[in-house]
Design an enzyme around this catalytic site. Structure first.
Site, PDB file in Angstrom:
ATOM      1  N   LYS A  22       4.615 -11.290  -2.772  1.00 37.90           N
ATOM      2  CA  LYS A  22       3.662 -10.166  -2.866  1.00 37.90           C
ATOM      3  C   LYS A  22       4.369  -8.902  -3.352  1.00 37.90           C
ATOM      4  CE  LYS A  22       2.509  -7.596   0.853  1.00 37.90           C
ATOM      5  NZ  LYS A  22       2.645  -6.170   0.536  1.00 37.90           N
ATOM      6  N   ASN A  23       5.519  -8.602  -2.751  1.00 42.11           N
ATOM      7  CA  ASN A  23       6.163  -7.329  -3.069  1.00 42.11           C
ATOM      8  C   ASN A  23       6.828  -7.320  -4.434  1.00 42.11           C
ATOM      9  OD1 ASN A  23       5.274  -6.391  -0.674  1.00 42.11           O
ATOM     10  ND2 ASN A  23       7.282  -6.286   0.335  1.00 42.11           N
ATOM     11  N   CYS A 116      -0.259   5.229   7.322  1.00 39.90           N
ATOM     12  CA  CYS A 116      -0.688   3.853   7.500  1.00 39.90           C
ATOM     13  C   CYS A 116      -0.193   3.361   8.841  1.00 39.90           C
ATOM     14  CB  CYS A 116      -0.186   2.964   6.372  1.00 39.90           C
ATOM     15  SG  CYS A 116       1.523   2.554   6.572  1.00 39.90           S
ATOM     16  N   ARG A 121       3.900   7.508   5.613  1.00 40.04           N
ATOM     17  CA  ARG A 121       4.672   6.962   4.486  1.00 40.04           C
ATOM     18  C   ARG A 121       4.602   7.973   3.352  1.00 40.04           C
ATOM     19  NH1 ARG A 121       3.540   0.454   4.334  1.00 40.04           N
ATOM     20  NH2 ARG A 121       5.332   0.366   2.971  1.00 40.04           N
ATOM     21  N   ASP A 306      10.366  -5.944   7.307  1.00 35.93           N
ATOM     22  CA  ASP A 306       9.132  -6.741   7.357  1.00 35.93           C
ATOM     23  C   ASP A 306       9.283  -7.995   8.218  1.00 35.93           C
ATOM     24  OD1 ASP A 306       7.949  -4.899   5.755  1.00 35.93           O
ATOM     25  OD2 ASP A 306       7.928  -6.128   3.940  1.00 35.93           O
ATOM     26  N   ARG A 398      -3.929 -10.019   3.218  1.00 35.50           N
ATOM     27  CA  ARG A 398      -3.270  -9.151   2.226  1.00 35.50           C
ATOM     28  C   ARG A 398      -1.979  -9.786   1.717  1.00 35.50           C
ATOM     29  NH1 ARG A 398      -1.111  -4.293   4.593  1.00 35.50           N
ATOM     30  NH2 ARG A 398      -0.148  -4.337   2.555  1.00 35.50           N
TER      31      ARG A 398
HETATM   32  C1  UD1 Z   1       8.326  -1.617   0.362  1.00 32.15           C
HETATM   33  C2  UD1 Z   1       7.590  -2.876   0.711  1.00 32.15           C
HETATM   34  C3  UD1 Z   1       7.436  -3.010   2.214  1.00 32.15           C
HETATM   35  C4  UD1 Z   1       8.790  -2.927   2.887  1.00 32.15           C
HETATM   36  C5  UD1 Z   1       9.542  -1.672   2.425  1.00 32.15           C
HETATM   37  C6  UD1 Z   1      10.963  -1.597   2.951  1.00 32.15           C
HETATM   38  C7  UD1 Z   1       6.120  -3.241  -1.174  1.00 32.15           C
HETATM   39  C8  UD1 Z   1       4.725  -3.307  -1.678  1.00 32.15           C
HETATM   40  N1  UD1 Z   1       6.276  -2.854   0.095  1.00 32.15           N
HETATM   41  O1  UD1 Z   1       7.540  -0.522   0.837  1.00 32.15           O
HETATM   42  O2  UD1 Z   1       6.828  -4.270   2.495  1.00 32.15           O
HETATM   43  O3  UD1 Z   1       8.619  -2.865   4.279  1.00 32.15           O
HETATM   44  O4  UD1 Z   1       9.606  -1.625   0.988  1.00 32.15           O
HETATM   45  O5  UD1 Z   1      11.679  -2.730   2.568  1.00 32.15           O
HETATM   46  O6  UD1 Z   1       7.068  -3.598  -1.848  1.00 32.15           O
HETATM   47  N2  UD1 Z   1      10.079   7.169   2.320  1.00 32.15           N
HETATM   48  C9  UD1 Z   1      10.070   8.548   2.272  1.00 32.15           C
HETATM   49  N3  UD1 Z   1       9.668   9.145   1.109  1.00 32.15           N
HETATM   50  C10 UD1 Z   1       9.299   8.432   0.002  1.00 32.15           C
HETATM   51  C11 UD1 Z   1       9.334   7.027   0.063  1.00 32.15           C
HETATM   52  C12 UD1 Z   1       9.720   6.415   1.239  1.00 32.15           C
HETATM   53  O7  UD1 Z   1      10.390   9.215   3.242  1.00 32.15           O
HETATM   54  O8  UD1 Z   1       8.951   9.047  -1.033  1.00 32.15           O
HETATM   55  C13 UD1 Z   1      10.483   6.488   3.579  1.00 32.15           C
HETATM   56  C14 UD1 Z   1       9.322   5.666   4.182  1.00 32.15           C
HETATM   57  O9  UD1 Z   1       8.491   6.485   4.972  1.00 32.15           O
HETATM   58  C15 UD1 Z   1      10.060   4.631   4.994  1.00 32.15           C
HETATM   59  C16 UD1 Z   1      11.320   4.377   4.150  1.00 32.15           C
HETATM   60  O10 UD1 Z   1      11.450   5.499   3.292  1.00 32.15           O
HETATM   61  O11 UD1 Z   1      10.431   5.154   6.240  1.00 32.15           O
HETATM   62  C17 UD1 Z   1      11.264   3.092   3.345  1.00 32.15           C
HETATM   63  O12 UD1 Z   1      10.206   3.154   2.439  1.00 32.15           O
HETATM   64  P1  UD1 Z   1      10.209   2.390   1.023  1.00 32.15           P
HETATM   65  O13 UD1 Z   1      11.520   1.708   0.808  1.00 32.15           O
HETATM   66  O14 UD1 Z   1       9.740   3.360   0.013  1.00 32.15           O
HETATM   67  O15 UD1 Z   1       9.106   1.310   1.287  1.00 32.15           O
HETATM   68  P2  UD1 Z   1       7.855   0.960   0.377  1.00 32.15           P
HETATM   69  O16 UD1 Z   1       8.259   0.946  -1.053  1.00 32.15           O
HETATM   70  O17 UD1 Z   1       6.700   1.792   0.799  1.00 32.15           O
END
Ligand code: UD1
Length: 417
Positions: A22-23, A116, A121, A306, A398
């Site tokens: 999925k990711n 969420c 996030r 995850d 999902r």
């Molecule tokens: C992706 C995955 C999710 C997985 C996560 C971490 C997808 C669709 N989802 O989510 O399943 O759990 O990686 O491996 O691929 N953060 C900030 N600012 C930002 C972006 C992120 O503070 O602009 C923080 C988030 O709140 C969180 C951490 O960084 O605490 C990790 O987030 P991120 O690596 O961005 O995860 P996703 O890409 O949302």
């Protein structure tokens, strides 16, 4: 709102074929926006998040055909540049379309993704990086408008944190930008390498995918690409946890064992035997797992956040006290209250979960709180003696294709009601 009826206590044993990740497929679908031509994605899982991503393509004016696990995208650039609020709300990962729409059209409008179930996030890292590439960002009426009238321009970007989504958005935007972009402290998750491999197959010039430094020479002509989506490492970890809690044994096909090293180590420490083949993995669990003292979720190649809920659930009946530290998200523990309904003894202290293993779980009515938390609840229900009803399984749909039928295949008594 569907539910599962589960009669727990059955030992799971058998073989499951893992689907495409999925990711990985979500950013790949976003990447098709950058192409000029027809592109074929094989091994696409049939998930509601994938439906949502394809719905965004439609909204942008890009057509596709889907036949079994193959999606053919007729990618001739988006006609629209705005993702409507209703689609943003369906799937938080819609933010992943930002880099490709902005890169291709010089404008992209999204509504700010709300909080969420995993805690807030934010997207500040995405916004800062796109600004470095020359985008202007304006917020109005809850919408974020990104513009780059003269197109994006390559830049050096240092990420404060190796965010997976931000790294993907930068890759997409920088692939369309003029000149060279270097990203330091990039995310190294295997899904990032899948995205750079796909874009390179379409004609991009990206070096370092899967490492912490990416070099992207942008503005190449991207055309036809045919690509097979990588296997889903979290789906694999889910079936491993389900087999482990029931003292079972499972063989997974279509997996990349190297992506699962940290997960495998945790299961080995809990007393499971693991054997890996080139695209397969077998786990054989003892009758009762042993506690695991210190697992901490980290960025790849660390233990994946995850898979945290899955291992916490599996360890709820282990012998002894396990400790899990959630190192990525602020609030991942909503599912624990549900698992406690089965008489699990788990307490949380901020990011720390202390799991006092109990001898048996007993059936209870409960609900899925989020995607992986929902899978964790099902895992506990598979162990709990008696009949449980697990509601709100739309969360599970999902991210898991054929979840109940795969579990039935290995001996679970689970039906959708
Ligand atoms: C992706 C995955 C999710 C997985 C996560 C971490 C997808 C669709 N989802 O989510 O399943 O759990 O990686 O491996 O691929 N953060 C900030 N600012 C930002 C972006 C992120 O503070 O602009 C923080 C988030 O709140 C969180 C951490 O960084 O605490 C990790 O987030 P991120 O690596 O961005 O995860 P996703 O890409 O949302």
């Amino acid at each position: 709102m569907g539910a599962f009826r589960i009669i727990g206590g059955k030992r799971l044993s058998g073989t499951v074929k893992i689907h495409g990740a999925k990711n990985s497929v979500l950013p790949l679908i976003s990447a098709t926006v950058l192409l000029n031509g027809e592109c074929v994605l094989h091994n696409c899982p049939d998930l509601s998040d994938v439906d949502a991503a394809l719905g965004i393509l439609n909204e942008l004016g890009i057509n596709y055909e889907r036949k079994n696990e193959t999606v053919r995208v007729f990618a001739f650039g988006p006609r629209n540049t705005e993702i409507p609020d209703r689609l943003m709300r369906k799937m938080r990962s819609s933010v992943m379309f930002l880099g490709s729409i902005l890169g291709k059209k010089g404008r992209a409008v999204i509504s700010r993704p709300g909080g969420c179930e995993l805690g807030p996030r934010p997207i500040d890292i995405h916004i800062n990086a796109l600004s470095r590439l020359g985008a202007r960002v304006r917020e109005k009426n809850g919408k974020l408008e990104f513009t780059a009238e003269n197109g994006l321009k390559g830049a050096d970007i240092i990420l404060d944190f190796p965010s997976v989504g931000a790294t993907e958005n930068i890759i997409l935007a920088a692939t369309a930008a003029r000149g060279k972009t270097t990203v330091y402290n990039a995310a190294r998750e295997p899904e990032i390498k899948d995205l750079t491999d796909f874009l390179n197959a379409a004609g991009a010039d990206i070096k370092g995918g899967g490492t912490d430094t990416l070099i992207i020479n942008g503005a190449r002509e991207l055309s036809l690409a045919e690509f097979t989506v990588m296997p889903d490492r979290i789906e694999a970890a889910t079936y491993m946890a389900a087999a482990a809690i029931t003292g079972g044994d499972i063989t997974l096909l279509n997996v990349e064992p190297a992506h699962l090293t940290a997960v495998n180590n945790a299961f080995i420490e809990s007393g499971c035997d693991i054997a890996v083949g080139s695209y397969s993995l077998s786990l054989s669990a003892p009758e009762r797992l042993k506690a695991v003292k210190g697992i901490r979720s980290r960025v790849y190649p660390g233990f994946p956040t995850d898979a945290g809920p899955l291992i916490i659930s599996a360890l709820s009946t282990a012998c002894g006290t396990s400790v899990f530290y959630e190192g990525i998200f602020e609030n991942r523990y909503g599912f624990i209250d549900e698992i406690k309904r089965f008489n699990a003894n788990i307490t949380t202290h901020g990011p720390v979960a202390v799991i006092e293993g109990v001898k048996r779980l007993s059936a209870a009515p409960c609900v899925c709180t989020d995607l992986r938390g929902g899978a964790a609840v099902v895992i506990a229900a598979l162990k709990a003696e008696g009949e449980s009803r697990v509601g709100d399984i739309f969360h599970i749909e999902r991210g898991y294709e054929d979840f109940a039928s795969n579990l039935r295949l290995i001996g679970a008594d689970i039906t959708e009601v």
